[in-house]
Motif scaffolding. Structure first.
Motif, PDB file in Angstrom:
ATOM      1  N   ILE A  93       0.826  -1.051  -0.070  1.00 50.21           N
ATOM      2  CA  ILE A  93       0.015   0.356   0.122  1.00 50.21           C
ATOM      3  C   ILE A  93       1.355   1.201  -0.231  1.00 50.21           C
ATOM      4  N   THR A  94       1.582   1.439   1.000  1.00 47.69           N
ATOM      5  CA  THR A  94       3.248   2.212   0.939  1.00 47.69           C
ATOM      6  C   THR A  94       3.687   2.886  -0.239  1.00 47.69           C
ATOM      7  N   LEU A  95       3.804   1.579  -0.616  1.00 47.27           N
ATOM      8  CA  LEU A  95       4.558   1.797  -2.144  1.00 47.27           C
ATOM      9  C   LEU A  95       3.592   2.413  -3.213  1.00 47.27           C
ATOM     10  N   GLU A  96       2.331   1.620  -3.062  1.00 48.61           N
ATOM     11  CA  GLU A  96       1.387   2.133  -4.394  1.00 48.61           C
ATOM     12  C   GLU A  96       1.845   3.772  -4.257  1.00 48.61           C
ATOM     13  N   TYR A  97       1.390   3.809  -2.848  1.00 43.03           N
ATOM     14  CA  TYR A  97       1.111   5.641  -2.360  1.00 43.03           C
ATOM     15  C   TYR A  97       2.497   6.851  -3.496  1.00 43.03           C
ATOM     16  N   VAL A  98       3.620   6.216  -3.380  1.00 48.36           N
ATOM     17  CA  VAL A  98       4.525   7.104  -2.910  1.00 48.36           C
ATOM     18  C   VAL A  98       5.005   6.722  -4.054  1.00 48.36           C
ATOM     19  N   GLN A  99       4.719   5.645  -4.938  1.00 50.12           N
ATOM     20  CA  GLN A  99       4.939   5.812  -6.886  1.00 50.12           C
ATOM     21  C   GLN A  99       3.948   6.955  -7.605  1.00 50.12           C
ATOM     22  N   GLU A 100       2.332   6.440  -6.947  1.00 48.44           N
ATOM     23  CA  GLU A 100       1.837   7.508  -7.923  1.00 48.44           C
ATOM     24  C   GLU A 100       2.521   9.389  -6.655  1.00 48.44           C
ATOM     25  N   ALA A 101       2.755  10.013  -6.012  1.00 42.75           N
ATOM     26  CA  ALA A 101       3.298  10.886  -5.823  1.00 42.75           C
ATOM     27  C   ALA A 101       4.267  10.956  -6.514  1.00 42.75           C
ATOM     28  N   VAL A 102       5.268  10.445  -7.157  1.00 40.40           N
ATOM     29  CA  VAL A 102       6.311  10.273  -7.790  1.00 40.40           C
ATOM     30  C   VAL A 102       5.911  11.128  -9.024  1.00 40.40           C
ATOM     31  N   GLU A 103       4.456   9.979  -9.796  1.00 43.91           N
ATOM     32  CA  GLU A 103       4.169  10.394 -11.081  1.00 43.91           C
ATOM     33  C   GLU A 103       3.605  11.614 -11.019  1.00 43.91           C
ATOM     34  N   GLN A 104       3.123  11.837  -9.486  1.00 41.78           N
ATOM     35  CA  GLN A 104       2.540  12.990 -10.003  1.00 41.78           C
ATOM     36  C   GLN A 104       3.657  14.781  -9.979  1.00 41.78           C
ATOM     37  N   GLN A 105       5.201  14.067  -9.508  1.00 41.21           N
ATOM     38  CA  GLN A 105       5.914  14.594  -8.965  1.00 41.21           C
ATOM     39  C   GLN A 105       5.721  15.989  -7.630  1.00 41.21           C
ATOM     40  N   LEU A 106       4.866  15.263  -6.980  1.00 43.37           N
ATOM     41  CA  LEU A 106       4.411  15.403  -5.931  1.00 43.37           C
ATOM     42  C   LEU A 106       5.846  15.572  -4.493  1.00 43.37           C
ATOM     43  N   ILE A 107       6.394  14.270  -4.522  1.00 38.21           N
ATOM     44  CA  ILE A 107       8.138  13.930  -4.248  1.00 38.21           C
ATOM     45  C   ILE A 107       9.238  13.933  -5.010  1.00 38.21           C
ATOM     46  N   HIS A 108       9.782  14.557  -4.782  1.00 36.62           N
ATOM     47  CA  HIS A 108      11.106  13.770  -6.117  1.00 36.62           C
ATOM     48  C   HIS A 108      12.150  13.191  -4.861  1.00 36.62           C
ATOM     49  N   LEU A 109      12.963  12.251  -4.988  1.00 33.24           N
ATOM     50  CA  LEU A 109      12.990  10.844  -4.338  1.00 33.24           C
ATOM     51  C   LEU A 109      14.623  11.611  -4.448  1.00 33.24           C
ATOM     52  N   GLY A 110      15.469  12.270  -6.065  1.00 30.77           N
ATOM     53  CA  GLY A 110      17.176  12.147  -5.902  1.00 30.77           C
ATOM     54  C   GLY A 110      17.785  10.577  -6.076  1.00 30.77           C
ATOM     55  N   GLU A 111      18.349  10.562  -5.350  1.00 29.74           N
ATOM     56  CA  GLU A 111      18.750   8.502  -5.254  1.00 29.74           C
ATOM     57  C   GLU A 111      17.902   8.049  -4.879  1.00 29.74           C
ATOM     58  N   ARG A 112      17.141   7.523  -4.345  1.00 25.04           N
ATOM     59  CA  ARG A 112      16.603   6.869  -3.564  1.00 25.04           C
ATOM     60  C   ARG A 112      15.400   6.408  -4.322  1.00 25.04           C
ATOM     61  N   SER A 113      14.819   5.163  -4.470  1.00 22.85           N
ATOM     62  CA  SER A 113      14.179   4.597  -5.285  1.00 22.85           C
ATOM     63  C   SER A 113      12.766   4.609  -4.144  1.00 22.85           C
ATOM     64  N   CYS A 114      11.700   4.061  -5.041  1.00 23.65           N
ATOM     65  CA  CYS A 114      10.261   4.126  -4.221  1.00 23.65           C
ATOM     66  C   CYS A 114      10.004   3.411  -3.757  1.00 23.65           C
ATOM     67  N   GLU A 115      11.549   1.937  -4.008  1.00 21.12           N
ATOM     68  CA  GLU A 115      11.108   0.846  -3.025  1.00 21.12           C
ATOM     69  C   GLU A 115      11.570   1.531  -1.418  1.00 21.12           C
ATOM     70  N   GLU A 116      12.371   2.255  -1.196  1.00 19.19           N
ATOM     71  CA  GLU A 116      13.812   2.743  -0.982  1.00 19.19           C
ATOM     72  C   GLU A 116      13.131   3.471   0.306  1.00 19.19           C
ATOM     73  N   THR A 117      12.676   4.759  -0.804  1.00 20.49           N
ATOM     74  CA  THR A 117      11.321   5.146   0.231  1.00 20.49           C
ATOM     75  C   THR A 117      10.246   4.711   0.795  1.00 20.49           C
ATOM     76  N   THR A 118       9.064   3.726   0.841  1.00 22.04           N
ATOM     77  CA  THR A 118       8.702   3.040   1.784  1.00 22.04           C
ATOM     78  C   THR A 118       8.750   1.994   2.469  1.00 22.04           C
ATOM     79  N   LYS A 119      10.261   1.603   2.402  1.00 24.69           N
ATOM     80  CA  LYS A 119      11.293   0.977   3.767  1.00 24.69           C
ATOM     81  C   LYS A 119      11.246   2.205   4.229  1.00 24.69           C
ATOM     82  N   ASP A 120      12.474   3.540   4.182  1.00 29.00           N
ATOM     83  CA  ASP A 120      12.136   4.797   5.426  1.00 29.00           C
ATOM     84  C   ASP A 120      10.631   4.687   6.378  1.00 29.00           C
ATOM     85  N   LEU A 121       9.404   4.567   5.060  1.00 31.63           N
ATOM     86  CA  LEU A 121       8.126   4.904   5.456  1.00 31.63           C
ATOM     87  C   LEU A 121       7.534   4.030   6.871  1.00 31.63           C
ATOM     88  N   CYS A 122       8.353   2.923   7.148  1.00 31.62           N
ATOM     89  CA  CYS A 122       7.955   1.689   7.362  1.00 31.62           C
ATOM     90  C   CYS A 122       8.619   1.866   8.970  1.00 31.62           C
TER      91      CYS A 122
END
Length: 198
Positions: A135-164
């Motif tokens: 669920i977290t990964l789905e929302y992170v990917q949506e946020a990246v696609e809509q350019q609401l967040i910019h992860l730089g060097e981190r991947s969506c999966e890594e950011t999902t882990k950060d949130l968890c």
């Protein structure tokens, strides 16, 4: 959420209901006797099922506790149908974890202390990928696609882990403080700081 789109068969519904009964029976026994002071046989008696049925679904009491993740995902999806359709992905992430904090604390301090422990291997996000992470990964990917967040060097999966990890850390702190503060409010505070930095 493709896996949740199809309707469960009668057999799958029956299995899910049995698992829920076993989980609820375990929570009841934990509250009354403490986790180490009851047997699987006692769990089955309260749940109204056989020990053979228990072992069809779970290998141990520890594995049964991990069913919490499956329940949390399913219960959130019911909740999300009413709310998250009106939110952007950032709001969805925050609302999910605020809801998740309230949902988790309802199981009680003893459950949280036992489950969110360094000895629970199901918390290892490098080894076990659960519905909460999906669920977290789905929302992170949506946020990246809509350019609401910019992860730089981190991947969506890594950011999902950060949130968890942030969430699990908040739960552990709440346990250390005997559950004496508003965990959903604190989770909202932590996430707002983290997301602003993305």
């Amino acid at each position: 959420m493709e896996s949740q789109a199809r309707k469960l068969t009668t057999r799958e519904l029956k299995a899910l209901n049995t698992k829920k009964k076993l989980f609820q029976a375990t929570l009841e026994l934990m509250k009354n006797k403490g986790y180490d002071n009851f047997t699987i046989r006692e769990v089955c008696k309260i749940a109204g099922t056989s020990t053979g049925s228990f072992y069809n679904y779970f290998d141990s009491k520890e594995q049964l506790l991990s069913f919490y993740y499956e329940m949390a995902g399913e219960d959130f999806e019911q909740h999300a149908k009413m709310y998250t359709g009106f939110q952007n992905p950032i709001e969805k992430i925050t609302s999910f974890y605020v809801w998740y904090a309230g949902y988790t604390t309802e199981f009680g301090l003893d459950f949280c202390r036992l489950f969110f422990s360094s000895t629970n291997s199901s918390l290892n996000t490098d080894r076990i990928y659960n519905r909460v992470m999906e669920i977290t990964l789905e929302y992170v990917q949506e946020a990246v696609e809509q350019q609401l967040i910019h992860l730089g060097e981190r991947s969506c999966e890594e950011t999902t882990k950060d949130l968890c990890v942030i969430f699990k850390g908040a739960i552990m702190d709440w346990c250390v403080h005997e559950g004496n503060y508003d965990l959903p409010q604190y989770v909202q505070h932590l996430l707002s700081i983290f997301i602003k930095g993305l």
